[in-house]
Design a protein around this motif. Structure first.
Motif, PDB file in Angstrom:
ATOM      1  N   LEU A 258      -9.906   7.483  -1.730  1.00 18.28           N
ATOM      2  CA  LEU A 258      -8.869   6.836  -2.546  1.00 18.28           C
ATOM      3  C   LEU A 258      -9.494   5.866  -3.528  1.00 18.28           C
ATOM      4  O   LEU A 258      -8.964   5.643  -4.608  1.00 18.28           O
ATOM      5  CB  LEU A 258      -7.860   6.125  -1.647  1.00 18.28           C
ATOM      6  CG  LEU A 258      -7.056   7.033  -0.709  1.00 18.28           C
ATOM      7  CD1 LEU A 258      -5.975   6.230   0.001  1.00 18.28           C
ATOM      8  CD2 LEU A 258      -6.435   8.204  -1.462  1.00 18.28           C
TER       9      LEU A 258
ATOM     10  N   PRO B 110      -4.608   7.609  -8.102  1.00 17.17           N
ATOM     11  CA  PRO B 110      -3.413   8.282  -7.589  1.00 17.17           C
ATOM     12  C   PRO B 110      -2.938   9.402  -8.518  1.00 17.17           C
ATOM     13  O   PRO B 110      -2.542  10.471  -8.061  1.00 17.17           O
ATOM     14  CB  PRO B 110      -2.382   7.143  -7.517  1.00 17.17           C
ATOM     15  CG  PRO B 110      -3.197   5.910  -7.311  1.00 17.17           C
ATOM     16  CD  PRO B 110      -4.463   6.144  -8.120  1.00 17.17           C
TER      17      PRO B 110
ATOM     18  N   CYS C  35      -7.893  -1.157  -0.575  1.00 15.70           N
ATOM     19  CA  CYS C  35      -6.732  -0.268  -0.718  1.00 15.70           C
ATOM     20  C   CYS C  35      -5.444  -1.061  -0.493  1.00 15.70           C
ATOM     21  O   CYS C  35      -4.460  -0.910  -1.234  1.00 15.70           O
ATOM     22  CB  CYS C  35      -6.839   0.889   0.272  1.00 15.70           C
ATOM     23  SG  CYS C  35      -5.626   2.208   0.018  1.00 15.70           S
TER      24      CYS C  35
ATOM     25  N   THR D 259      -2.745  -1.232  -3.383  1.00 21.04           N
ATOM     26  CA  THR D 259      -1.568  -0.365  -3.230  1.00 21.04           C
ATOM     27  C   THR D 259      -0.527  -0.901  -2.254  1.00 21.04           C
ATOM     28  O   THR D 259       0.579  -0.364  -2.173  1.00 21.04           O
ATOM     29  CB  THR D 259      -1.992   1.038  -2.722  1.00 21.04           C
ATOM     30  OG1 THR D 259      -2.430   0.930  -1.354  1.00 21.04           O
ATOM     31  CG2 THR D 259      -3.119   1.623  -3.549  1.00 21.04           C
TER      32      THR D 259
ATOM     33  N   CYS E 160      -0.924  -0.535   0.837  1.00 23.57           N
ATOM     34  CA  CYS E 160      -1.043   0.360   1.992  1.00 23.57           C
ATOM     35  C   CYS E 160      -2.489   0.466   2.429  1.00 23.57           C
ATOM     36  O   CYS E 160      -3.412   0.358   1.618  1.00 23.57           O
ATOM     37  CB  CYS E 160      -0.601   1.783   1.634  1.00 23.57           C
ATOM     38  SG  CYS E 160       1.121   1.982   1.299  1.00 23.57           S
ATOM     39  N   ARG E 161      -2.680   0.740   3.714  1.00 23.37           N
ATOM     40  CA  ARG E 161      -3.988   1.165   4.189  1.00 23.37           C
ATOM     41  C   ARG E 161      -4.233   2.601   3.699  1.00 23.37           C
ATOM     42  O   ARG E 161      -3.277   3.308   3.364  1.00 23.37           O
ATOM     43  CB  ARG E 161      -4.006   1.115   5.720  1.00 23.37           C
ATOM     44  CG  ARG E 161      -3.711  -0.264   6.298  1.00 23.37           C
ATOM     45  CD  ARG E 161      -3.401  -0.180   7.775  1.00 23.37           C
ATOM     46  NE  ARG E 161      -4.498   0.454   8.506  1.00 23.37           N
ATOM     47  CZ  ARG E 161      -5.603  -0.191   8.892  1.00 23.37           C
ATOM     48  NH1 ARG E 161      -5.722  -1.490   8.674  1.00 23.37           N
ATOM     49  NH2 ARG E 161      -6.568   0.446   9.527  1.00 23.37           N
ATOM     50  N   PRO E 162      -5.507   3.067   3.663  1.00 26.71           N
ATOM     51  CA  PRO E 162      -5.764   4.400   3.062  1.00 26.71           C
ATOM     52  C   PRO E 162      -4.997   5.552   3.724  1.00 26.71           C
ATOM     53  O   PRO E 162      -4.370   6.369   3.030  1.00 26.71           O
ATOM     54  CB  PRO E 162      -7.283   4.561   3.242  1.00 26.71           C
ATOM     55  CG  PRO E 162      -7.811   3.166   3.272  1.00 26.71           C
ATOM     56  CD  PRO E 162      -6.765   2.341   3.961  1.00 26.71           C
TER      57      PRO E 162
ATOM     58  N   GLU F 287      -2.404   5.326   5.524  1.00 24.88           N
ATOM     59  CA  GLU F 287      -0.989   5.032   5.298  1.00 24.88           C
ATOM     60  C   GLU F 287      -0.569   5.494   3.903  1.00 24.88           C
ATOM     61  O   GLU F 287       0.533   6.020   3.714  1.00 24.88           O
ATOM     62  CB  GLU F 287      -0.817   3.515   5.448  1.00 24.88           C
ATOM     63  CG  GLU F 287       0.578   3.006   5.582  1.00 24.88           C
ATOM     64  CD  GLU F 287       0.585   1.477   5.712  1.00 24.88           C
ATOM     65  OE1 GLU F 287       1.650   0.952   6.019  1.00 24.88           O
ATOM     66  OE2 GLU F 287      -0.454   0.813   5.488  1.00 24.88           O
ATOM     67  N   TRP F 288      -1.463   5.319   2.919  1.00 22.29           N
ATOM     68  CA  TRP F 288      -1.149   5.732   1.546  1.00 22.29           C
ATOM     69  C   TRP F 288      -0.945   7.252   1.492  1.00 22.29           C
ATOM     70  O   TRP F 288       0.017   7.746   0.879  1.00 22.29           O
ATOM     71  CB  TRP F 288      -2.268   5.314   0.590  1.00 22.29           C
ATOM     72  CG  TRP F 288      -1.915   5.530  -0.851  1.00 22.29           C
ATOM     73  CD1 TRP F 288      -1.282   4.648  -1.678  1.00 22.29           C
ATOM     74  CD2 TRP F 288      -2.142   6.720  -1.627  1.00 22.29           C
ATOM     75  NE1 TRP F 288      -1.111   5.210  -2.934  1.00 22.29           N
ATOM     76  CE2 TRP F 288      -1.628   6.485  -2.924  1.00 22.29           C
ATOM     77  CE3 TRP F 288      -2.722   7.963  -1.362  1.00 22.29           C
ATOM     78  CZ2 TRP F 288      -1.690   7.436  -3.945  1.00 22.29           C
ATOM     79  CZ3 TRP F 288      -2.776   8.921  -2.375  1.00 22.29           C
ATOM     80  CH2 TRP F 288      -2.264   8.657  -3.651  1.00 22.29           C
TER      81      TRP F 288
ATOM     82  N   ARG G 211       2.322   8.041   3.030  1.00 22.30           N
ATOM     83  CA  ARG G 211       3.441   7.647   2.156  1.00 22.30           C
ATOM     84  C   ARG G 211       3.645   8.648   1.017  1.00 22.30           C
ATOM     85  O   ARG G 211       4.779   8.921   0.608  1.00 22.30           O
ATOM     86  CB  ARG G 211       3.175   6.249   1.571  1.00 22.30           C
ATOM     87  CG  ARG G 211       4.382   5.669   0.853  1.00 22.30           C
ATOM     88  CD  ARG G 211       4.070   4.313   0.256  1.00 22.30           C
ATOM     89  NE  ARG G 211       3.124   4.416  -0.852  1.00 22.30           N
ATOM     90  CZ  ARG G 211       2.702   3.388  -1.593  1.00 22.30           C
ATOM     91  NH1 ARG G 211       3.111   2.168  -1.295  1.00 22.30           N
ATOM     92  NH2 ARG G 211       1.854   3.556  -2.586  1.00 22.30           N
ATOM     93  N   GLU G 212       2.534   9.211   0.543  1.00 21.49           N
ATOM     94  CA  GLU G 212       2.622  10.215  -0.521  1.00 21.49           C
ATOM     95  C   GLU G 212       3.233  11.521  -0.011  1.00 21.49           C
ATOM     96  O   GLU G 212       3.639  12.365  -0.798  1.00 21.49           O
ATOM     97  CB  GLU G 212       1.226  10.507  -1.092  1.00 21.49           C
ATOM     98  CG  GLU G 212       0.673   9.389  -1.945  1.00 21.49           C
ATOM     99  CD  GLU G 212       1.355   9.302  -3.300  1.00 21.49           C
ATOM    100  OE1 GLU G 212       1.369  10.308  -4.022  1.00 21.49           O
ATOM    101  OE2 GLU G 212       1.888   8.209  -3.630  1.00 21.49           O
TER     102      GLU G 212
ATOM    103  N   GLU H 260      -0.853   5.180  12.430  1.00 22.37           N
ATOM    104  CA  GLU H 260      -1.456   6.166  11.524  1.00 22.37           C
ATOM    105  C   GLU H 260      -1.914   7.398  12.293  1.00 22.37           C
ATOM    106  O   GLU H 260      -1.737   8.535  11.846  1.00 22.37           O
ATOM    107  CB  GLU H 260      -2.646   5.538  10.778  1.00 22.37           C
ATOM    108  CG  GLU H 260      -2.230   4.528   9.710  1.00 22.37           C
ATOM    109  CD  GLU H 260      -3.419   3.795   9.120  1.00 22.37           C
ATOM    110  OE1 GLU H 260      -3.356   3.437   7.926  1.00 22.37           O
ATOM    111  OE2 GLU H 260      -4.411   3.539   9.844  1.00 22.37           O
TER     112      GLU H 260
END
Ligand SMILES: [Zn+2]
Length: 338
Positions: free
Chosen positions: A209, A214, A245, A249, A251-253, A255-256, A259-260, A279
């Protein structure tokens, strides 16, 4: 058709079985695995128990060139990032012929160690100053040639890599040769797949990330909507990466990625060292796999992954290890990663 191999015992379908006949086709794949048989007169009798070939699910072949030369502490502040700077010094000097030679050496070592398949997370794309080679895939073909010569199966993963960090939208000068955008990754994989054979395939990769925006990640994911192959990404290897991150963002990686809504059974999360229980449960639900690299993670002081938690959550084996034995595939310890 070869005459076949016969083992007094072999690990088949998750357990030891006796009297196992193994037949292999011209393409190198098993055509028959049958237990409870006496050794046919024309079969090659193996001496001891037989195991399926292991998969090295995460390799950067060129790093084999300096394995053993960086495992020292030059001062009290030595860490992953100082190791990475030393790795870049090597990366800056490696050409196409060097990659072919280094990878040939590594792949032969892997075969000797019982590995039959390797996933090459490939970001050493261009010339040291960032200019493309005459054939932009010259480095990839060198890896292909090295694998073919050694006999190991290769899944080559061209890497989306375009920035130096969450707040650094471009690469550092010493990273210029790594640059590959989303469309370029997609086109590289299409070209590589055009020559796929039983021991060669290509997949998608995103450096991390911090290494891809993104927007580009979404672009690649969108182009890969109907793609059925593997997608690998370094994620949550370092606490510094997690902190950056979060700052960038919220968010944690991992988590990102959750979320996506992109994770599914095609995805392999490489390292995933710093993952929360939530996670881990969510990754398990998504169907994504995890590639734990204990050699690298110890070597670089990344931290310890919560292996028991991943196992308890039922994270599935990666696509590349279905024919292997192991739920988690330790990276070849001589080849640290970034
Ligand atoms: Zn790596």
């Amino acid at each position: 058709m070869s005459p076949g191999l016969w083992a007094p015992s072999a690990w088949v379908d998750g357990r030891w079985q006796d009297g196992v006949l193994l037949e292999v086709g011209a393409d190198g794949r098993w055509t028959r695995v049958a237990a409870g048989l006496r050794c046919p007169s024309d079969a090659v009798r193996l001496e001891g128990p037989a195991l399926p070939g292991l998969v090295d699910a995460h390799s950067h072949a060129f790093q084999r060139a300096f394995a053993g030369l960086s495992e020292r502490r030059d001062d009290g502040r030595d860490d992953f990032w100082s190791w990475r700077d030393r790795m870049y010094q090597v990366a800056a000097q490696v050409g196409v012929d060097d990659v072919r030679a280094i990878a040939s050496h590594l792949f032969h070592e892997l075969i000797e160690g019982g590995y039959t398949q390797v996933c090459e997370f490939h970001y050493l794309q261009h010339q040291p100053d960032g200019r493309a080679h005459g054939d932009p895939l010259a480095m990839a073909w060198a890896l292909h040639d090295a694998a073919r010569a050694s006999g190991i199966g290769l899944t080559l993963l061209p890497v989306l890599y375009e920035r130096a960090g969450f707040t650094r939208p471009t690469l550092r000068p010493e990273q210029a040769r790594f640059r590959l955008g989303a469309d370029e990754v997609w086109e590289a994989v299409a070209r590589l797949r055009s020559v796929a054979h039983a021991r060669f395939d290509a997949g998608l990769a995103i450096h991390s990330l911090r290494g891809a925006s993104p927007r580009s990640i979404r672009r690649l994911v969108q182009r890969a909507q109907s793609w059925s192959g593997a997608i690998h990404i370094h994620v949550a290897e370092q606490t510094g990466e997690v902190d950056d991150c979060l700052a960038a963002t919220g968010c944690r990686p991992i988590e990102w990625l959750l979320r996506e809504g992109v994770l599914d059974a095609r995805w392999q999360l490489v390292h995933a060292t710093h993952a929360t229980p939530q996670e881990i449960d969510s990754v398990a639900s998504s169907g994504a796999g995890v590639v734990i690299c204990p050699g690298t993670e110890a070597d670089l002081g990344d931290g310890l992954t919560d292996l028991a938690a991943w196992l308890d959550a039922g994270v599935r084996p990666s696509d590349e290890v279905k024919r292997g034995l192991r739920r988690f595939v330790p990276e070849y310890t001589a080849g640290p990663a970034d």
